[in-house]
Enzyme design. Structure first.
Site, mmCIF file in Angstrom:
data_model
loop_
_atom_site.group_PDB
_atom_site.id
_atom_site.type_symbol
_atom_site.label_atom_id
_atom_site.label_comp_id
_atom_site.label_asym_id
_atom_site.label_seq_id
_atom_site.Cartn_x
_atom_site.Cartn_y
_atom_site.Cartn_z
ATOM 1 N N ASP A 11 1.088 -1.587 0.260
ATOM 2 C CA ASP A 11 0.407 -0.825 -0.130
ATOM 3 C C ASP A 11 0.760 1.461 0.187
ATOM 4 O O ASP A 11 0.426 2.341 -0.961
ATOM 5 C CB ASP A 11 -0.851 0.475 1.377
ATOM 6 C CG ASP A 11 -2.399 1.068 1.311
ATOM 7 O OD1 ASP A 11 -1.870 1.833 -0.330
ATOM 8 O OD2 ASP A 11 -3.091 1.045 2.043
ATOM 9 N N CYS A 238 -2.554 8.033 -1.873
ATOM 10 C CA CYS A 238 -3.368 7.142 -2.360
ATOM 11 C C CYS A 238 -4.283 8.025 -3.858
ATOM 12 O O CYS A 238 -4.317 8.820 -4.258
ATOM 13 C CB CYS A 238 -5.067 6.816 -1.705
ATOM 14 S SG CYS A 238 -6.982 6.593 -3.031
ATOM 15 N N ASN A 247 -1.095 6.137 4.842
ATOM 16 C CA ASN A 247 -0.965 5.347 6.442
ATOM 17 C C ASN A 247 -1.146 5.606 6.974
ATOM 18 O O ASN A 247 0.621 6.153 7.562
ATOM 19 C CB ASN A 247 -1.236 3.517 5.742
ATOM 20 C CG ASN A 247 -1.304 3.487 4.382
ATOM 21 O OD1 ASN A 247 -2.463 3.166 4.202
ATOM 22 N ND2 ASN A 247 -0.436 3.028 4.051
HETATM 23 MG MG MG Z 1 -3.892 2.984 2.140
#
Ligand code: MG
Length: 300
Positions: A11, A238, A247
């Site tokens: 991620d 993102c 995050n």
């Molecule tokens: Mg994330």
């Protein structure tokens, strides 16, 4: 015991434009594997054109498992479709992550499909995975708010969560993709989730875009959540959510947990080394206030 799902290599790096070498990624994951983390999501079996950063997924997975197969560390991988699933299966991946969202606008921009269509696709993958004894984890993006639709109704979250459990997911990660959630909303939404689903099968995935990640995590703890996704150094963002910072940093989560006397099993010094390594490679300062302080003072 708190379960931390480290999502930095997948991620986190997915959102970095400069494509790192497989060697650097392996080094990062190797450093993370030394920290005591038990679950490290390492890559995604997507089309290389879609996300060039993940184009070495096969090679990376092979190298990581060759090195760490005996450690018992779980290395889940993201699987966007049947083709990705077949690759994952052929490599002996033991856990896959599937993803959808509560918002059609978001999934349309992200994977060119409605939420319903993502579940049609995933149901085939999930049923194969269950037959093949591969665990399935579900990710729900935009659980609290969407960059296109604004605040999301909790009914949508309940609906998507139910659909993931019906697919056979053993754990579902509830994501605040754009970092808009606040404690009152988090509390209300988890209370609703708990009325319908076992709390131990739910994880929270917060972004610190508006500085609310830790207070949202504390609120989640108070509601009985014990699994949290985070990324080393706060890597990530993102691509479909402008201004979304990474995050929540694993270091920040560690600092909160240890202040509450909750065990994470993480060696903070080793984790800081892993983050320092990768942040230098992506040439970015950390988003983690704790890590910044720790690296400059050498003290917790
Ligand atoms: Mg994330």
């Amino acid at each position: 015991m708190i379960k931390i799902v480290e999502v930095g290599p997948r991620d986190g790096l997915q959102n970095e434009k400069s494509v790192l070498s497989t060697e650097d990624k392996l080094k990062f994951i190797s450093l993370l594997a030394e920290t005591g983390l038990k679950t490290i999501e390492i890559t995604s079996f997507v089309k290389p054109e879609a996300i060039p950063q993940m184009s070495d997924a096969v090679e990376l997975f092979k190298q990581v498992t060759a090195k760490f197969a005996k450690t018992g560390i779980n290395f889940p991988c993201l699987v966007p479709n049947l083709k990705g699933y077949e690759t994952a299966k052929s490599l002996g991946v033991k856990e896959i992550a599937l993803f959808s969202a509560t918002s059609d606008s978001f999934t349309k921009k992200n994977v060119n499909a409605t939420v319903d269509e993502t579940f049609e696709k995933m149901s085939e993958v999930a049923s194969l995975a269950l037959k093949d004894n591969i665990r399935v984890r579900g990710y729900i993006s935009t659980a609290f708010g969407c960059p296109y639709e604004g605040r999301m109704d909790v009914k949508k979250l309940l609906n998507v969560t139910e659909r993931f459990f019906k697919l056979g997911a053993y754990e579902i990660s509830v994501g605040d993709t754009i970092g808009v959630a606040v404690p009152t909303q988090v509390k209300d939404y988890i209370k609703e989730l708990k009325k319908n689903f076992p709390v131990e099968k739910l994880a929270m995935h917060f972004h610190d875009t508006r500085g609310m990640a830790l207070v949202n995590i504390k609120t989640s703890l108070e509601e009985g959540i014990t699994t949290f996704d985070s990324s080393a150094g706060g890597l990530g963002g993102c691509p479909y959510a402008k201004g979304a910072t990474g995050n929540v940093a694993t270091e920040d989560v560690w600092y909160l947990m240890q202040s509450l006397g909750l065990e994470t099993g993480i060696d903070i010094q080793k984790l800081a080394e892993a983050s320092k390594f990768i942040l230098e490679k992506v040439n970015k300062p950390t988003e983690s206030k704790f890590l910044r302080a720790y690296l400059s003072t050498g003290k917790v």
